[in-house]
Design a protein around this motif. Structure first.
Motif, short mmCIF file in Angstrom:
data_model
loop_
_atom_site.label_atom_id
_atom_site.label_comp_id
_atom_site.label_asym_id
_atom_site.label_seq_id
_atom_site.Cartn_x
_atom_site.Cartn_y
_atom_site.Cartn_z
N ILE A 49 0.80 -1.12 0.01
CA ILE A 49 -0.05 -0.10 0.04
C ILE A 49 0.99 1.25 0.06
O ILE A 49 0.32 2.50 0.46
CB ILE A 49 -0.89 0.17 1.07
CG1 ILE A 49 -0.31 -0.10 2.49
CG2 ILE A 49 -2.08 -1.08 1.14
CD1 ILE A 49 -1.31 -0.10 3.96
N GLU A 51 3.03 2.37 2.27
CA GLU A 51 3.21 3.06 3.36
C GLU A 51 4.69 3.04 3.51
O GLU A 51 5.37 3.89 4.19
CB GLU A 51 2.68 2.38 4.17
CG GLU A 51 2.02 2.98 5.28
CD GLU A 51 1.43 2.32 6.56
OE1 GLU A 51 0.77 1.30 6.37
OE2 GLU A 51 1.94 2.80 7.72
N ARG A 71 3.39 10.67 -5.17
CA ARG A 71 2.83 10.74 -3.93
C ARG A 71 1.30 11.19 -3.61
O ARG A 71 0.68 10.51 -2.93
CB ARG A 71 3.75 11.74 -2.92
CG ARG A 71 4.98 11.27 -2.22
CD ARG A 71 5.42 12.45 -1.23
NE ARG A 71 4.40 12.06 0.03
CZ ARG A 71 4.89 10.92 0.78
NH1 ARG A 71 5.70 10.24 0.36
NH2 ARG A 71 4.17 11.09 2.07
N PRO A 75 -3.29 8.13 -2.48
CA PRO A 75 -4.80 7.69 -2.03
C PRO A 75 -5.53 6.79 -2.90
O PRO A 75 -6.50 6.15 -2.71
CB PRO A 75 -5.22 9.24 -1.85
CG PRO A 75 -4.11 9.95 -1.56
CD PRO A 75 -3.19 9.40 -2.39
N TYR A 76 -5.25 7.22 -4.29
CA TYR A 76 -6.09 6.58 -5.48
C TYR A 76 -5.77 5.17 -5.39
O TYR A 76 -6.54 4.24 -5.75
CB TYR A 76 -6.14 7.46 -6.82
CG TYR A 76 -6.24 8.56 -6.66
CD1 TYR A 76 -7.62 8.98 -6.55
CD2 TYR A 76 -5.42 9.61 -6.38
CE1 TYR A 76 -8.04 10.28 -6.52
CE2 TYR A 76 -5.68 11.00 -6.10
CZ TYR A 76 -7.15 11.09 -6.30
OH TYR A 76 -7.75 12.55 -5.88
N ARG A 78 -4.69 3.13 -2.73
CA ARG A 78 -5.41 2.45 -1.69
C ARG A 78 -6.76 2.56 -1.86
O ARG A 78 -7.40 1.48 -0.96
CB ARG A 78 -5.11 3.47 -0.31
CG ARG A 78 -3.44 3.38 0.14
CD ARG A 78 -3.17 4.10 1.17
NE ARG A 78 -1.64 4.22 1.24
CZ ARG A 78 -1.16 5.13 2.33
NH1 ARG A 78 -1.97 5.85 2.78
NH2 ARG A 78 0.24 4.98 2.27
N ARG A 79 -7.36 3.14 -2.50
CA ARG A 79 -9.03 2.92 -2.81
C ARG A 79 -9.21 1.84 -3.38
O ARG A 79 -10.22 1.17 -3.46
CB ARG A 79 -9.55 4.08 -3.68
CG ARG A 79 -9.69 5.40 -2.81
CD ARG A 79 -10.02 6.59 -3.56
NE ARG A 79 -9.89 7.77 -2.90
CZ ARG A 79 -10.05 8.96 -3.38
NH1 ARG A 79 -10.48 9.27 -4.52
NH2 ARG A 79 -9.54 10.02 -2.81
N LYS A 89 -8.54 -0.81 13.31
CA LYS A 89 -8.39 0.67 12.70
C LYS A 89 -9.84 1.23 12.20
O LYS A 89 -9.70 1.88 11.10
CB LYS A 89 -7.52 0.77 11.65
CG LYS A 89 -5.95 0.34 12.06
CD LYS A 89 -4.98 0.78 10.92
CE LYS A 89 -3.69 0.50 11.35
NZ LYS A 89 -3.16 0.89 12.54
N TYR A 102 -17.56 6.21 5.29
CA TYR A 102 -16.47 7.08 5.03
C TYR A 102 -15.45 6.47 3.79
O TYR A 102 -14.93 7.42 2.84
CB TYR A 102 -15.32 7.07 6.37
CG TYR A 102 -14.56 8.13 6.34
CD1 TYR A 102 -14.70 9.40 6.54
CD2 TYR A 102 -13.13 7.80 6.17
CE1 TYR A 102 -13.81 10.70 6.50
CE2 TYR A 102 -12.12 8.61 5.91
CZ TYR A 102 -12.46 10.11 6.37
OH TYR A 102 -11.55 11.19 6.51
N GLN A 105 -17.03 7.91 0.88
CA GLN A 105 -16.96 9.32 0.81
C GLN A 105 -15.79 9.94 0.30
O GLN A 105 -15.73 11.03 -0.22
CB GLN A 105 -17.38 10.01 2.33
CG GLN A 105 -18.67 9.90 2.77
CD GLN A 105 -18.98 10.13 4.04
OE1 GLN A 105 -18.39 9.71 5.01
NE2 GLN A 105 -20.15 10.75 4.52
N VAL A 106 -14.65 9.41 0.81
CA VAL A 106 -13.55 9.82 0.54
C VAL A 106 -13.35 9.66 -1.17
O VAL A 106 -12.32 10.35 -1.68
CB VAL A 106 -12.34 8.91 1.03
CG1 VAL A 106 -12.08 8.97 2.41
CG2 VAL A 106 -12.00 7.40 0.41
N GLY A 108 -15.58 10.71 -3.00
CA GLY A 108 -16.36 11.52 -3.47
C GLY A 108 -17.92 11.08 -3.66
O GLY A 108 -18.90 11.70 -4.39
#
Lengths: 227, 292
Positions: A49, A51, A71, A75-76, A78-79, A89, A102, A105-106, A108
């Motif tokens: 992922i 990280e 960088r 996020p894309y 990880r989706r 978590k 959530y 929602q992240v 959109g």
């Protein structure tokens, strides 16, 4: 789906995370990642992922080279990868429903249809009656099912579980395993790091064993120990 | 649009849920802005008093007894045409004597042996910018009808020296105070974000972009800053009204202007600074935790 090419990760000053790992995981596979603590299971997952960055070698996920992924695009990535962790978590400030929502929602998505999806998936994991509860009002097994629901609500092509049953009793663990198995049957690739010998032996899936950062065994339909 | 509502909802919910941190941050903003507000009002008022003192610097041009009224009129026009001049008043010989008699009315014997009026006629000139006094005064030197020019040179220069020192000190003070406020507030905010770093970590793992995480925090900071500043504004306004009334009562001779600084001005400064520090402070405070 996933390709590791001679991947090495060293934690400063000289602790080996992974050493020269090369492997290939096909789309739709169910893979157990086994090995003692410190053998590199978590490093493997955190590299996937992004990280962590490898010190050497290349990692491909879905045909994309993670090394050249900018960088802001993480996020894309990880989706498209659902993650389930030993410590769940979950966001303590949000209800079960909002925790799962959530993840949509992240991206959109906050429409009526995404709310319906959340309701459906929570029913699927058997928590339809606890949607309005907060995580600390649930048992460990229930929290883990919420986190699986959250990981899967996007229907990602890849789902990673890091010791998902590590904190749970055997009966509850079986339920979680069945859930992951069903998710795998929908075509999602599942990678699960685990200590749970019995579970691995019973499932008879591909087993990749790590020791001191190296792959010591990669076996189709394997068990936890050598056989 | 839905996103904006989501961000505001998130911000409000977490303000409510972390009420202890919310209150702590608000109190910090309130105290900083209160002190800043008090100092601002103080400085504004001192400035107003200083201006008032400076206005008292006037130029007096004494005229020879031989001047005619047409010459006086011509000179008056000439003076009023100078760009630096605010006002000019002609004081005739008779007027001057009358004033002197008024000032010394307890000693009428002084004027008994007076055969003729010994006082000269004069122009009393006030300036837009009193610092220009020496420049304007110099223009009258050497004019045939002018006897003498006075503008309290020494006094004026001393006043200007003192006022400029006071102004510089207050400016430095305000800047220092502003810096301290920013540090204090952003530290408090950083603390409250630190308490929630795990939440931020989870959001990142689920695939939230940095801005998606950041907006609710910024809105929170903005709200905290605004509320703290509004409270400070209320207290500063009430407080200064109260204190000013006392001062005016005690020091009649100081003509303290009614409102050297308006509430509107103060509101713009305090609310602006409060909101800005709140928003920027939490935006920046978040930075370390976004690098997951």
């Amino acid at each position: 789906m996933i390709k590791f090419e001679d991947v090495t990760k060293i934690y400063p000053p000289d602790t080996i995370g992974l050493e020269s790992v090369s492997l290939h995981i096909e789309k739709g596979e169910f893979v157990f990642l086994v090995g003692p603590s410190g053998s590199g299971k978590s490093t493997f997952i955190r590299l996937l992922i992004k990280e962590l960055e490898p010190d050497r070698g290349r990692i491909f996920v879905g045909g994309r080279d993670l090394g050249s992924l900018r960088r802001w695009k993480i996020p894309y990535l990880r989706r498209n990868i659902g993650c389930v962790f030993q410590d769940f978590k979950l966001l303590p400030s949000k209800t079960v429903f909002d925790n799962v929502l959530y993840a949509l929602q992240v991206t959109g998505n906050d429409s009526g249809s995404s709310r319906r999806k959340v309701g459906e998936i929570l029913n699927l994991v058997g928590l339809g009656h606890k949607m309005g509860n907060y995580p600390d009002e649930l048992s460990g097994g229930e929290q883990q099912r919420v986190s699986i629901a959250r990981a899967f609500v996007n229907h990602p092509p890849l789902l990673i579980a890091d010791e998902p049953t590590g904190n749970l009793d055997p009966d509850t663990s079986v339920g979680i395993m069945q859930l992951l198995y069903r998710i795998n049957k929908t075509g999602t690739t599942v990678i699960m790091a685990t200590h749970d010998r019995e579970m691995v032996d019973r499932m008879r899936q591909r087993v990749i064993a790590l020791e001191q950062g190296q792959v010591v065994r990669d076996q189709r339909r394997g068990g936890y120990g050598e056989d | 649009m839905g996103k904006i509502r989501f961000f505001f909802g998130e911000a409000l919910r977490s303000l409510w849920r972390n009420y202890f941190m919310t209150v702590a941050a608000m109190v910090t903003v309130f105290l900083s802005m209160f002190v800043l507000g008090v100092v601002l009002v103080f400085v504004y008022n001192i400035n107003a008093v200083l201006k008032d003192v400076e206005q008292k610097v006037e130029i007096t041009v004494y005229l020879k007894d031989s001047v005619t009224s047409t010459e006086v009129e011509a000179l008056q026009k000439q003076i009023l045409a100078m760009p630096e001049v605010k006002d000019s008043q002609f004081v005739s010989k008779d007027e001057a004597l009358k004033r002197l008699k008024e000032d010394l009315k307890d000693h009428p014997e002084l004027f008994e042996g007076l055969a003729k009026n010994p006082l000269p006629a004069s122009f009393e000139i006030s300036l837009k910018d009193p610092q220009q006094a020496s420049v304007v005064a110099a223009r009258f030197n050497g004019k045939p009808m002018v006897e003498e020019v006075r503008y309290g040179k020494e006094l004026a220069e001393r006043i200007f020296r003192v006022t400029s020192v006071i102004r510089n000190i207050s400016l430095v003070f305000i800047i220092l105070l502003g810096g301290v406020s920013i540090l204090l507030i952003s530290n408090t905010i950083r603390l409250s974000i630190y308490a929630r770093r795990r939440e931020v970590e989870i959001m990142k793992l689920v695939g939230a972009t940095n801005w998606f995480i950041r907006w609710p925090f910024i809105i929170e900071g903005l709200a905290v800053g605004l509320v703290g500043a509004v409270l400070a504004l209320i207290f500063v306004t009430l407080g200064t009204n109260f204190v000013m009334d006392r001062i005016r009562g005690a020091l009649m001779f100081l003509t303290v202007p009614a409102s050297a600084v308006s509430v509107a001005q103060l509101a713009v400064i305090l609310l602006g600074v409060g909101a800005l520090i709140g928003a920027v402070g939490s935006g920046l405070g978040l930075r370390r935790f976004l690098n997951v």
